[in-house]
Scaffold this active site. Sequence first.
Site, mmCIF file in Angstrom:
data_model
loop_
_atom_site.group_PDB
_atom_site.id
_atom_site.type_symbol
_atom_site.label_atom_id
_atom_site.label_comp_id
_atom_site.label_asym_id
_atom_site.label_seq_id
_atom_site.Cartn_x
_atom_site.Cartn_y
_atom_site.Cartn_z
ATOM 1 N N TYR A 98 -1.999 -0.690 10.687
ATOM 2 C CA TYR A 98 -2.102 -1.160 9.296
ATOM 3 C C TYR A 98 -0.886 -0.717 8.479
ATOM 4 O O TYR A 98 -0.301 -1.510 7.732
ATOM 5 C CB TYR A 98 -3.388 -0.609 8.684
ATOM 6 C CG TYR A 98 -3.554 -0.862 7.210
ATOM 7 C CD1 TYR A 98 -4.055 -2.078 6.739
ATOM 8 C CD2 TYR A 98 -3.232 0.118 6.258
ATOM 9 C CE1 TYR A 98 -4.221 -2.306 5.373
ATOM 10 C CE2 TYR A 98 -3.387 -0.102 4.899
ATOM 11 C CZ TYR A 98 -3.884 -1.312 4.465
ATOM 12 O OH TYR A 98 -4.045 -1.540 3.113
ATOM 13 N N SER A 133 0.845 -1.202 0.000
ATOM 14 C CA SER A 133 0.000 0.000 0.000
ATOM 15 C C SER A 133 0.879 1.251 0.000
ATOM 16 O O SER A 133 2.040 1.202 0.445
ATOM 17 C CB SER A 133 -0.869 0.022 1.259
ATOM 18 O OG SER A 133 -1.499 1.278 1.425
HETATM 19 P P1 NAD Z 1 -11.462 -6.179 0.009
HETATM 20 O O1 NAD Z 1 -12.170 -6.039 1.293
HETATM 21 O O2 NAD Z 1 -12.282 -6.286 -1.206
HETATM 22 O O3 NAD Z 1 -10.458 -7.392 0.051
HETATM 23 C C1 NAD Z 1 -9.792 -7.778 1.215
HETATM 24 C C2 NAD Z 1 -10.048 -9.251 1.392
HETATM 25 O O4 NAD Z 1 -9.246 -9.742 2.456
HETATM 26 C C3 NAD Z 1 -11.477 -9.585 1.775
HETATM 27 O O5 NAD Z 1 -12.282 -9.761 0.648
HETATM 28 C C4 NAD Z 1 -11.307 -10.875 2.563
HETATM 29 O O6 NAD Z 1 -11.644 -11.985 1.772
HETATM 30 C C5 NAD Z 1 -9.831 -10.941 2.870
HETATM 31 N N1 NAD Z 1 -9.600 -11.164 4.294
HETATM 32 C C6 NAD Z 1 -9.558 -10.251 5.291
HETATM 33 N N2 NAD Z 1 -9.331 -10.866 6.466
HETATM 34 C C7 NAD Z 1 -9.231 -12.197 6.197
HETATM 35 C C8 NAD Z 1 -8.997 -13.344 6.990
HETATM 36 N N3 NAD Z 1 -8.788 -13.268 8.312
HETATM 37 N N4 NAD Z 1 -8.984 -14.568 6.370
HETATM 38 C C9 NAD Z 1 -9.171 -14.664 5.036
HETATM 39 N N5 NAD Z 1 -9.390 -13.592 4.239
HETATM 40 C C10 NAD Z 1 -9.407 -12.384 4.814
HETATM 41 O O7 NAD Z 1 -10.495 -4.896 -0.088
HETATM 42 P P2 NAD Z 1 -9.245 -4.576 -1.035
HETATM 43 O O8 NAD Z 1 -9.056 -3.124 -0.897
HETATM 44 O O9 NAD Z 1 -9.399 -5.167 -2.373
HETATM 45 O O10 NAD Z 1 -8.039 -5.270 -0.263
HETATM 46 C C11 NAD Z 1 -7.075 -6.075 -0.906
HETATM 47 C C12 NAD Z 1 -5.685 -5.654 -0.490
HETATM 48 O O11 NAD Z 1 -5.435 -4.341 -0.977
HETATM 49 C C13 NAD Z 1 -5.443 -5.599 1.015
HETATM 50 O O12 NAD Z 1 -4.204 -6.210 1.311
HETATM 51 C C14 NAD Z 1 -5.365 -4.119 1.309
HETATM 52 O O13 NAD Z 1 -4.550 -3.860 2.412
HETATM 53 C C15 NAD Z 1 -4.760 -3.609 0.027
HETATM 54 N N6 NAD Z 1 -4.943 -2.179 -0.239
HETATM 55 C C16 NAD Z 1 -6.169 -1.652 -0.443
HETATM 56 C C17 NAD Z 1 -6.300 -0.295 -0.690
HETATM 57 C C18 NAD Z 1 -7.634 0.339 -0.923
HETATM 58 O O14 NAD Z 1 -7.721 1.570 -0.946
HETATM 59 N N7 NAD Z 1 -8.694 -0.411 -1.123
HETATM 60 C C19 NAD Z 1 -5.158 0.518 -0.740
HETATM 61 C C20 NAD Z 1 -3.920 -0.050 -0.529
HETATM 62 C C21 NAD Z 1 -3.823 -1.403 -0.285
#
Ligand code: NAD
Length: 335
Positions: free
Chosen positions: A240, A227
């Site tokens: 985080y 991130s």
């Molecule tokens: P999202 O909620 O769609 O996806 C995150 C997924 O993590 C969930 O769908 C869930 O299935 C999984 N998860 C969480 N806890 C879990 C557990 N204990 N066991 C199994 N699965 C688990 O959101 P996203 O934004 O697509 O997140 C994906 C990645 O992107 C993450 O690592 C997040 O940190 C990173 N990220 C997101 C953003 C943003 O702005 N959305 C920015 C930077 C990084």
Amino acid sequence: MKKENSIMSRRQALKGMGTTVATLVVAPAIGTEANVSTNRNINVLENPVDKYPQPPYPKQKQPHPGLASKMDPLPDHGEKSYKGSGRLTGRKALITGGDSGIGRAAAIAYAREGADVVINYLPAEEPDAKEVIALIKEAGRKAVAVPGDITDKNFCKELVERTVAELGGLDLLVNNAGYQKSNPSILDISDDSFDATMKTNIYALFWITKAALPHLPAGSSIIATASVQAYDPGENLFDYAQTKAANVAYVKSLAKQLGPKGIRVNGVAPGPVWTALQVCGGQEQDKLENFGGDSPLQRAGQPAELASIFVQLADNGASFSTGQIYGAAGGGGHP
Ligand code: NAD
Ligand code: MG
């Protein structure tokens, strides 16, 4: 996928059309699905500023882990738009958090590029996961759903073993699942919440990677979702942000370790992306309204906009890229 056109309202579609595009697209179909695909077919330039919904976004809250299918506007994971060209034919992929958001966009793209895909997610996310499984099958690839909690060490091992058994191997591991809880002060972070963040975002990668490594042949690719928070931590994401910095170090260290074995390790560092994570406590409600609005592209990104990065990092064509972090943050942040 019930409300796919809501991703771009008529108002936003109109606002978003540059003059050139507007003359090519005939009313009254502006903003409809047919119209959008017509644009793609003729490869019309798309202005990234108004390609997708812009702030203000509606305030909304879901209990963790949330469903993409309940978000307003619906995120775009490339369901209607991603077109493959055989870049990952025959590859065997495991994607954690593959039910929604960035992981779902990667899952759709991988399947359309010819990979068989296992997705992992939490049991509460079954409705989102079902949609992804159907999309992978529609692409003619094998789709396997393995729900379970990756904060459990034994489950992480089972997840990898099940993947190898179902796909007949593993050569593309995407450590994408993540937990993000916004807290105004370090004093607001409970031990349990801190633990959940560390276990999901750091320990799970350690456990899954250890289990996967004996199965990964030379030519395999590991990708971690880090991130911009790794580089410029927000005051409300104290725990985080530390895990995301750890993800960058995971990539850089492991790439050195596994380079001689022919296994590449890279990361993606997204900025603000419109996903369930953000509406389940990952972001304060007042910040959600203007999510991504301060970036040069003036809006939140959509998961679909990151899919091609995950494909590129997996592709044999990127064979000299390892230990790299690829940013996608709308013009702000690092790397
Ligand atoms: P999202 O909620 O769609 O996806 C995150 C997924 O993590 C969930 O769908 C869930 O299935 C999984 N998860 C969480 N806890 C879990 C557990 N204990 N066991 C199994 N699965 C688990 O959101 P996203 O934004 O697509 O997140 C994906 C990645 O992107 C993450 O690592 C997040 O940190 C990173 N990220 C997101 C953003 C943003 O702005 N959305 C920015 C930077 C990084
Ligand atoms: Mg989800």
